[in-house]
Motif scaffolding. Structure first.
Motif, mmCIF file in Angstrom:
data_model
loop_
_atom_site.group_PDB
_atom_site.id
_atom_site.type_symbol
_atom_site.label_atom_id
_atom_site.label_comp_id
_atom_site.label_asym_id
_atom_site.label_seq_id
_atom_site.Cartn_x
_atom_site.Cartn_y
_atom_site.Cartn_z
ATOM 1 N N UNK A 261 53.817 52.111 38.885
ATOM 2 C CA UNK A 261 52.546 50.953 38.939
ATOM 3 C C UNK A 261 53.070 49.700 38.734
ATOM 4 N N UNK A 262 51.947 48.491 39.603
ATOM 5 C CA UNK A 262 52.878 47.236 38.748
ATOM 6 C C UNK A 262 51.644 45.960 38.506
ATOM 7 N N UNK A 263 51.764 45.561 37.911
ATOM 8 C CA UNK A 263 50.791 44.421 37.446
ATOM 9 C C UNK A 263 50.409 43.492 39.330
ATOM 10 N N UNK A 264 49.063 43.899 38.709
ATOM 11 C CA UNK A 264 48.279 42.910 39.654
ATOM 12 C C UNK A 264 47.822 41.622 39.499
ATOM 13 N N UNK A 265 47.862 40.384 40.677
ATOM 14 C CA UNK A 265 47.642 39.351 39.867
ATOM 15 C C UNK A 265 45.879 39.065 38.929
ATOM 16 N N UNK A 266 44.863 39.788 39.145
ATOM 17 C CA UNK A 266 43.877 39.765 38.640
ATOM 18 C C UNK A 266 43.740 40.560 37.063
ATOM 19 N N UNK A 267 44.800 40.988 37.227
ATOM 20 C CA UNK A 267 45.306 42.003 35.879
ATOM 21 C C UNK A 267 45.164 43.112 36.016
ATOM 22 N N UNK A 268 45.951 44.074 34.708
ATOM 23 C CA UNK A 268 46.049 45.281 34.299
ATOM 24 C C UNK A 268 47.248 45.612 35.528
ATOM 25 N N UNK A 269 47.698 46.879 36.114
ATOM 26 C CA UNK A 269 48.665 47.463 36.316
ATOM 27 C C UNK A 269 47.914 48.412 36.865
#
Length: 331
Positions: A261-269
């Motif tokens: 998994x990876x962080x997303x620009x819109x928030x969360x992973x």
């Protein structure tokens, strides 16, 4: 507990999952689609920006998709909630009906009712949940008077009084998009810290900035959106609200399998996938909103279609290897 095997199990019966099932069914694969029956856009009366289906019900689209799949005898769509998942060894476990050919990955699922399923490949297309800002009255308006996407629902609010309810400074861009559709746009900062540049950009385009805290979203006696009430008691009339909920992927299956998994620009992973939807776990793909909160219906359909084709190609490669190995043994 009952155990059943499939070529592919698809967790999620939305736009992405059904599109993948269509591709796989047309390749004569034995496919099971597990559908919880709660797509992200179920709150919306209409979907937009979907060529050929603009301003039609998203639930009708899914119903039509399920009906289309009935012509493919290998595809089954039914209810079911996956609560556990794990990768299997090359050889099938005792009691399983899976082919113990030792040629590729296998995945085991357990459903909420205790049923156990085995598949040669797994596609997770289970979507996400929108965690709304904790503003009283907002949830009741979701999909009716309050929305998230300017491209999906902005046209219907054109030339009206539009409120952008910020959960973060990211909604500044949302407000600027809405300014394309109406001259009457108010940005409710609601605690979001604006940079001087962002505030200046809003004001320069005629967007009002309201820094006073929001107390509630207010409806009329018929349940229709009426306005936004501030903590000071003032109520500001509005015809449509655009908000920025926090996206939460429905990914317990991917978590159990240990997918990267990876962080997303819109928030969360969110789970990491390649261009065809393959995850870091052998034999496991993902598509649609479970991989990216920005994925609209057309994007989800495309991602599901690509993943379905990629999974079929992967199975074909496995079958070629198995056939070659069998030929060597015979010969």
């Amino acid at each position: 507990m009952q155990q059943t095997s499939w070529d592919v199990i698809i967790v999620g019966g939305g736009s992405a999952g059904l599109s993948a099932a269509l591709m796989l069914g047309r390749s004569r694969r034995r496919v099971l689609v597990l559908d919880e029956g709660s797509p992200r856009n179920r709150f919306a009366g209409h979907m937009h920006g979907v060529l050929g289906r603009d301003h039609t019900s998203p639930l009708d689209l899914l119903a039509d998709g399920r009906a289309e799949l009935e012509r493919y005898e290998g595809v089954t769509v039914r209810g079911g909630i996956a609560v556990d998942a794990r990768a299997l060894d090359d050889a099938a476990e005792p009691g399983s009906t899976a082919e113990p050919n030792g040629r590729g990955p296998r995945v085991a699922l357990e459903l909420a009712d205790g049923e156990r399923l085995h598949a040669r490949r797994l596609l997770v297309a289970s979507g996400l949940r929108d965690a709304l800002p904790p503003v009283p009255g907002l949830a009741e308006q979701w999909g009716r008077g309050a929305f998230i996407c300017p491209y999906c629902d902005g046209w219907e609010a054109r030339d009206r009084r539009i409120a952008v309810l910020a959960a973060s400074a990211a909604q500044v861009h949302q407000a600027q998009l809405m300014r394309q559709l109406s001259v009457d746009v108010t940005f409710f900062a609601h605690g979001a810290e604006l940079t001087a540049e962002a505030r200046a950009g809003l004001i320069a385009r005629g967007i009002s900035v309201e820094d006073r805290a929001v107390a509630a979203v207010v409806a009329d006696d018929g349940g229709r959106l009426r306005g936004i009430r501030l903590v000071v008691g003032t109520e500001l009339a509005t015809d449509a609200i655009f908000a920025g909920p926090v996206p939460e992927p429905n990914d317990p299956v991917l978590r159990r399998l240990g997918a990267d998994r990876a962080p997303h620009p819109m928030g969360g992973e969110f789970v990491v996938v390649d261009a065809m939807g393959r995850t870091s776990v052998p034999g496991v793909w993902a598509a649609g909103n479970v991989t990216d909160p920005r994925s609209s219906v057309p994007f989800a359909m495309a991602a599901g279609s690509m993943a379905g084709a990629a999974i079929n190609a992967d199975l074909v490669e496995e079958e070629v290897r198995a056939a070659l190995a069998a030929s060597v043994r015979r010969g």
